[in-house]
Motif scaffolding. Structure first.
Motif, PDB file in Angstrom:
ATOM      1  N   UNK A  44      16.555  -6.675  23.666  1.00 33.52           N
ATOM      2  CA  UNK A  44      15.741  -5.606  23.054  1.00 33.52           C
ATOM      3  C   UNK A  44      15.349  -4.590  24.122  1.00 33.52           C
ATOM      4  N   UNK A  45      15.382  -3.328  23.728  1.00 31.58           N
ATOM      5  CA  UNK A  45      14.867  -2.295  24.631  1.00 31.58           C
ATOM      6  C   UNK A  45      13.354  -2.424  24.736  1.00 31.58           C
ATOM      7  N   UNK A  46      12.803  -2.029  25.890  1.00 32.13           N
ATOM      8  CA  UNK A  46      11.363  -2.094  26.104  1.00 32.13           C
ATOM      9  C   UNK A  46      10.652  -1.269  25.044  1.00 32.13           C
ATOM     10  N   UNK A  47       9.651  -1.859  24.436  1.00 28.91           N
ATOM     11  CA  UNK A  47       8.884  -1.151  23.412  1.00 28.91           C
ATOM     12  C   UNK A  47       9.460  -1.310  22.018  1.00 28.91           C
ATOM     13  N   UNK A  48      10.620  -1.983  21.901  1.00 30.08           N
ATOM     14  CA  UNK A  48      11.279  -2.125  20.596  1.00 30.08           C
ATOM     15  C   UNK A  48      11.307  -3.572  20.098  1.00 30.08           C
ATOM     16  N   UNK A  49      10.626  -4.466  20.818  1.00 26.13           N
ATOM     17  CA  UNK A  49      10.616  -5.864  20.398  1.00 26.13           C
ATOM     18  C   UNK A  49       9.708  -6.003  19.186  1.00 26.13           C
ATOM     19  N   UNK A  50      10.186  -6.520  18.058  1.00 23.81           N
ATOM     20  CA  UNK A  50       9.342  -6.675  16.868  1.00 23.81           C
ATOM     21  C   UNK A  50       8.162  -7.612  17.147  1.00 23.81           C
ATOM     22  N   UNK A  51       7.072  -7.351  16.463  1.00 23.99           N
ATOM     23  CA  UNK A  51       5.875  -8.172  16.640  1.00 23.99           C
ATOM     24  C   UNK A  51       6.164  -9.642  16.335  1.00 23.99           C
ATOM     25  N   UNK A  52       6.893  -9.887  15.262  1.00 25.55           N
ATOM     26  CA  UNK A  52       7.185 -11.275  14.873  1.00 25.55           C
ATOM     27  C   UNK A  52       7.971 -11.992  15.965  1.00 25.55           C
ATOM     28  N   UNK A  53       8.907 -11.282  16.626  1.00 22.63           N
ATOM     29  CA  UNK A  53       9.691 -11.876  17.689  1.00 22.63           C
ATOM     30  C   UNK A  53       8.799 -12.228  18.892  1.00 22.63           C
ATOM     31  N   UNK A  54       7.895 -11.333  19.226  1.00 20.00           N
ATOM     32  CA  UNK A  54       6.982 -11.578  20.357  1.00 20.00           C
ATOM     33  C   UNK A  54       6.128 -12.812  20.073  1.00 20.00           C
ATOM     34  N   UNK A  55       5.597 -12.876  18.847  1.00 16.48           N
ATOM     35  CA  UNK A  55       4.740 -14.004  18.475  1.00 16.48           C
ATOM     36  C   UNK A  55       5.529 -15.316  18.467  1.00 16.48           C
ATOM     37  N   UNK A  56       6.811 -15.251  18.110  1.00 16.07           N
ATOM     38  CA  UNK A  56       7.647 -16.447  18.099  1.00 16.07           C
ATOM     39  C   UNK A  56       7.932 -16.918  19.526  1.00 16.07           C
ATOM     40  N   UNK A  57       8.147 -15.938  20.417  1.00 13.71           N
ATOM     41  CA  UNK A  57       8.478 -16.269  21.804  1.00 13.71           C
ATOM     42  C   UNK A  57       7.257 -16.765  22.589  1.00 13.71           C
ATOM     43  N   UNK A  58       6.126 -16.066  22.406  1.00 15.97           N
ATOM     44  CA  UNK A  58       4.956 -16.327  23.254  1.00 15.97           C
ATOM     45  C   UNK A  58       3.783 -16.971  22.514  1.00 15.97           C
TER      46      UNK A  58
END
Length: 427
Positions: A44-58
């Motif tokens: 993902x480009x910086x600033x384009x990571x979906x919120x759901x993906x971030x929450x799944x990862x972290x």
């Protein structure tokens, strides 16, 4: 948002504030949007990571703290607007009790509330008026002060230094042969006998001649503000570059005519006497007023919450820091010079803070008991005084002082009227 109020001991209260899950979820999204440009995930480009993906990862809790910081101030202010039966007198101590995506966000705010005051005797307090007298010594002291202010400085070249002289000196100080920071200066003005320098420094310059260089041996005081110099022996090499003395004008009619609107010294002295009398009357009235108020406070009872005292101490600390800033000093510098830490400073302020709170609460209670209020006429009169002080138009000042500021000013006027009432009722 809903709020429940639980009254605690010692005039404390706990507000339990429940924020709908939808509101907290929006705050989480808001926190994500603030941080997304800093988040980097492969693919993902910086600033384009979906919120759901971030929450799944972290983990979903990644944004909770920032979301809470968004929600709490807004919802706390809303809760205050709904709480009508208590008056909060401190900053809240916040504790989050439920924080999870999809659930209501719940936090508590523990606060101090305005104590109830039980008044004792406040009418007919006996404080006799002080008799005001002006002595000849006081008049002469005032004359001496004006005489000093109008003295001339005469350059001296034909004698040694004596007490009271005004010197211009260069000096360089050392401890164990090593110069120390702040121990060197050129063209420094020093009045012998002023006590401006380390004890023993000025006395050793008496008897020295113009352009003479001498070693002055001193010992820094044990409580000296610079710990690395406290209690140390030091040597200052001092050069006397100039000697001046004050030449005082004669106290006669000519002097009176020059420094005042009066033609004779006797008339000038009579005016000084009257001014001293007026000043002492004002001081005596203020002292009596304070004693009357103190007696009314002493007779009253109230339970002041510790959080309210801490809030007052902080306010007084901020006021002190602001006054220091006008002198070009910071609070940190003051604490260093005085040898205190912030806690010791706060502890020393605490008795004054308690007295300030007690006095205000009692005067407000007396104003309420006696139906003493501030009128619009009182407000206008106070505005006129302030306008004169700040060299502003009254109408201009009135436009600035509105809303909560005006309410506070009206309360202050009512409190002062309560003081006037106490004095009028005293014996």
């Amino acid at each position: 948002m809903s709020v429940q109020v639980e009254k605690l001991e010692h005039n404390m209260a706990k507000l339990t504030i429940t924020v709908p899950a939808e509101t907290f979820n929006k705050a989480i999204t808001q926190a994500y949007k603030k941080m997304k440009n800093q988040i980097s995930i492969p693919g993902f480009r910086k600033g384009k990571v979906p919120q759901a993906m971030v929450e799944k990862m972290y983990g979903a809790g990644m944004f909770y703290e920032d979301a809470a910081n968004i929600v709490i101030p807004e919802e706390y202010d809303k809760a205050l607007a709904e709480v009508k039966d208590i008056k909060i007198t401190s900053q809240p101590a916040i504790d989050v009790t439920q924080m999870e995506k999809g659930k209501d966000f719940i936090f508590t705010a523990e606060v101090a509330t305005k104590p109830e005051v039980t008044l004792g005797q406040y009418k007919g307090i006996e404080v006799p008026e002080n008799k005001v007298e002006v002595t000849d010594e006081e008049i002469e002291a005032e004359l001496k002060k004006v005489q000093e202010q109008n003295a001339r400085e005469i350059t001296i070249e034909d004698r040694a230094v004596k007490d009271g002289d005004i010197l211009t000196i260069d000096y360089s100080g050392s401890v164990d042969g090593v110069k120390f920071e702040g121990g060197t200066a050129e063209d420094q003005t020093l009045v012998i006998g002023s006590g401006a320098f380390i004890p023993g420094f000025e006395e050793q310059l008496v008897g020295k001649n113009l352009n003479e260089t001498a070693d002055i041996n001193v010992t820094f005081p044990e409580e000296y503000h610079a710990p690395d110099l406290a209690g140390k022996d030091a040597v200052f090499t001092v050069t006397v570059k100039a000697i001046k003395e004050k030449e005082l004008p004669e106290l006669d009619d000519e002097f009176a005519a020059e420094v005042s609107e009066f033609e004779t010294l006797e008339d000038y002295k009579a005016d000084i006497k009257e001014k001293i009398r007026d000043r002492k009357k004002e001081e005596a009235n203020t002292e009596r007023e304070n004693k009357i108020v103190d007696a009314a406070v002493e007779a009253a009872t109230m339970d002041i919450p510790e959080a309210m005292i801490e809030e007052q101490v902080q306010q007084m600390t901020d006021e002190f820091a602001q006054r220091l800033s006008y002198q070009g000093l910071s609070m940190e510098q003051y604490l260093m010079f005085s040898g205190m830490d912030a806690q010791k400073f706060a502890d020393d302020l605490k008795p004054q803070a308690v007295k300030r709170i007690e006095t205000r609460l009692v005067l407000e209670a007396i104003a309420k008991a006696e139906d003493i209020t501030a009128s619009e006429e009182d407000f206008k009169a106070e505005l006129e005084k302030m306008a004169g002080m700040y060299q502003m138009e009254t109408e201009q000042l009135e436009k600035i002082i509105q809303g909560a500021q005006k309410d506070q000013m009206m309360d202050d006027i009512a409190v002062q009227k309560a003081v006037d009432f106490l004095v009028s009722e005293a014996k």
